[in-house]
Design a protein around this motif. Structure first.
Motif, short mmCIF file in Angstrom:
data_model
loop_
_atom_site.label_atom_id
_atom_site.label_comp_id
_atom_site.label_asym_id
_atom_site.label_seq_id
_atom_site.Cartn_x
_atom_site.Cartn_y
_atom_site.Cartn_z
N GLU A 129 0.83 -1.21 0.00
CA GLU A 129 0.00 0.00 0.00
C GLU A 129 0.86 1.26 0.00
O GLU A 129 0.63 2.18 -0.78
CB GLU A 129 -0.93 0.01 1.22
N HIS A 130 1.88 1.31 0.88
CA HIS A 130 2.75 2.49 0.93
C HIS A 130 3.53 2.67 -0.36
O HIS A 130 3.71 3.80 -0.83
CB HIS A 130 3.70 2.40 2.12
N LEU A 131 4.00 1.57 -0.94
CA LEU A 131 4.74 1.67 -2.20
C LEU A 131 3.81 2.17 -3.31
O LEU A 131 4.20 3.03 -4.11
CB LEU A 131 5.35 0.32 -2.58
N GLY A 132 2.60 1.67 -3.35
CA GLY A 132 1.63 2.14 -4.35
C GLY A 132 1.34 3.63 -4.19
O GLY A 132 1.26 4.37 -5.19
N GLN A 133 1.20 4.08 -2.95
CA GLN A 133 0.98 5.51 -2.70
C GLN A 133 2.19 6.33 -3.15
O GLN A 133 2.03 7.40 -3.76
CB GLN A 133 0.73 5.76 -1.21
N ALA A 134 3.39 5.83 -2.85
CA ALA A 134 4.61 6.54 -3.25
C ALA A 134 4.70 6.66 -4.77
O ALA A 134 5.10 7.71 -5.30
CB ALA A 134 5.84 5.83 -2.70
N VAL A 135 4.31 5.61 -5.49
CA VAL A 135 4.34 5.65 -6.96
C VAL A 135 3.36 6.71 -7.48
O VAL A 135 3.71 7.53 -8.34
CB VAL A 135 4.02 4.26 -7.56
N ILE A 136 2.15 6.72 -6.95
CA ILE A 136 1.14 7.70 -7.38
C ILE A 136 1.63 9.11 -7.10
O ILE A 136 1.54 10.00 -7.95
CB ILE A 136 -0.21 7.42 -6.70
N GLU A 137 2.16 9.33 -5.91
CA GLU A 137 2.66 10.67 -5.53
C GLU A 137 3.83 11.09 -6.41
O GLU A 137 3.89 12.23 -6.88
CB GLU A 137 3.07 10.68 -4.06
N ALA A 138 4.77 10.18 -6.66
CA ALA A 138 5.95 10.50 -7.46
C ALA A 138 5.56 10.81 -8.91
O ALA A 138 6.09 11.75 -9.51
CB ALA A 138 6.97 9.37 -7.41
N CYS A 139 4.65 10.02 -9.45
CA CYS A 139 4.20 10.27 -10.83
C CYS A 139 3.48 11.62 -10.91
O CYS A 139 3.68 12.37 -11.87
CB CYS A 139 3.29 9.14 -11.31
N SER A 140 2.69 11.94 -9.91
CA SER A 140 1.98 13.22 -9.89
C SER A 140 2.97 14.39 -9.80
O SER A 140 2.84 15.37 -10.53
CB SER A 140 1.01 13.25 -8.71
N LEU A 141 3.96 14.28 -8.92
CA LEU A 141 4.98 15.34 -8.81
C LEU A 141 5.74 15.52 -10.12
O LEU A 141 5.96 16.66 -10.58
CB LEU A 141 5.99 15.00 -7.71
N THR A 142 6.15 14.42 -10.72
CA THR A 142 6.91 14.46 -11.97
C THR A 142 6.07 15.06 -13.08
O THR A 142 6.55 15.89 -13.85
CB THR A 142 7.38 13.04 -12.35
N ASP A 143 4.80 14.66 -13.13
CA ASP A 143 3.87 15.18 -14.14
C ASP A 143 3.66 16.69 -13.96
O ASP A 143 3.74 17.45 -14.93
CB ASP A 143 2.54 14.43 -14.04
N GLN A 144 3.40 17.11 -12.73
CA GLN A 144 3.17 18.54 -12.46
C GLN A 144 4.39 19.36 -12.85
O GLN A 144 4.26 20.44 -13.45
CB GLN A 144 2.83 18.76 -10.99
#
Length: 186
Positions: A129-144
């Motif tokens: 769960e934490h790894l999945g959250q980290a992936v979503i957050e990192a992709c969002s930061l990179t995209d922004q």
């Protein structure tokens, strides 16, 4: 007829294999001639990498075919290695399909691993769960970050990606065989 279908399928596989080898030779000669490949900013990425998670050994490989485009728009990362807050190794790979240019995929290669590590380090522990959250957050930061640069420079580049992360099974729930690990594909 089943025999004829099997023979035609075999011939098709052989022709696809031969086409793939010919395309690989063309890409290799283009790389030598132009001096750059699927790496970022002129750095050639390794096309093969051996990764270890517990007792599991992975052989990863990738290749990119430029085709008829002026620039290679695709990238890959085979040697992605992250550390969980507890110090566990998380290994992975990423394949990026660039669209309308290479600036977005170059940005991904440069920033996504750093953002993944930062987001994973902010979690209390390594869980799926934490790894999945980290992936979503990192992709969002990179995209922004890329979108803000793209708006300023009026860039039309984009990308899709496949990210695979493997991590050791550290859950105390039930005994696991040595080398047991989990795979998260985003």
């Amino acid at each position: 007829e089943p025999g004829r279908c099997a023979a035609l399928e075999g011939q098709m596989r052989q022709l696809l294999g031969e086409f793939g080898m010919a395309q690989e030779m063309l890409e290799h000669s283009r790389t030598i001639r132009c001096g750059v490949g699927a790496g970022v900013l002129g750095r050639r990425q390794p096309s093969a990498h051996e990764a270890h998670v517990g007792n599991l050994v992975l052989d990863l490989g990738a290749t990119c075919w430029q085709g008829g485009k002026e620039v290679q728009e695709d990238r890959y990362i085979l040697d992605l290695e992250l550390r969980s807050p507890e110090g566990h190794v998380v290994v992975g790979f990423c394949v990026m399909d660039g669209h309308s240019g290479s600036r977005c995929v170059d940005h991904l290669v440069e920033t996504l691993p750093k953002n993944l590590q930062a987001c994973l380090s902010a979690k209390p522990s390594l869980t799926e769960e934490h790894l999945g959250q980290a992936v979503i957050e990192a992709c969002s930061l990179t995209d922004q970050d890329f979108l803000s640069r793209a708006r300023q420079s009026e860039l039309m580049d984009g990308s899709t990606l496949i990210l695979g992360l493997l991590f050791p099974e550290i859950s105390p729930r039930a005994p696991r065989p040595p080398g047991s690990c989990r795979l998260l594909i985003a």
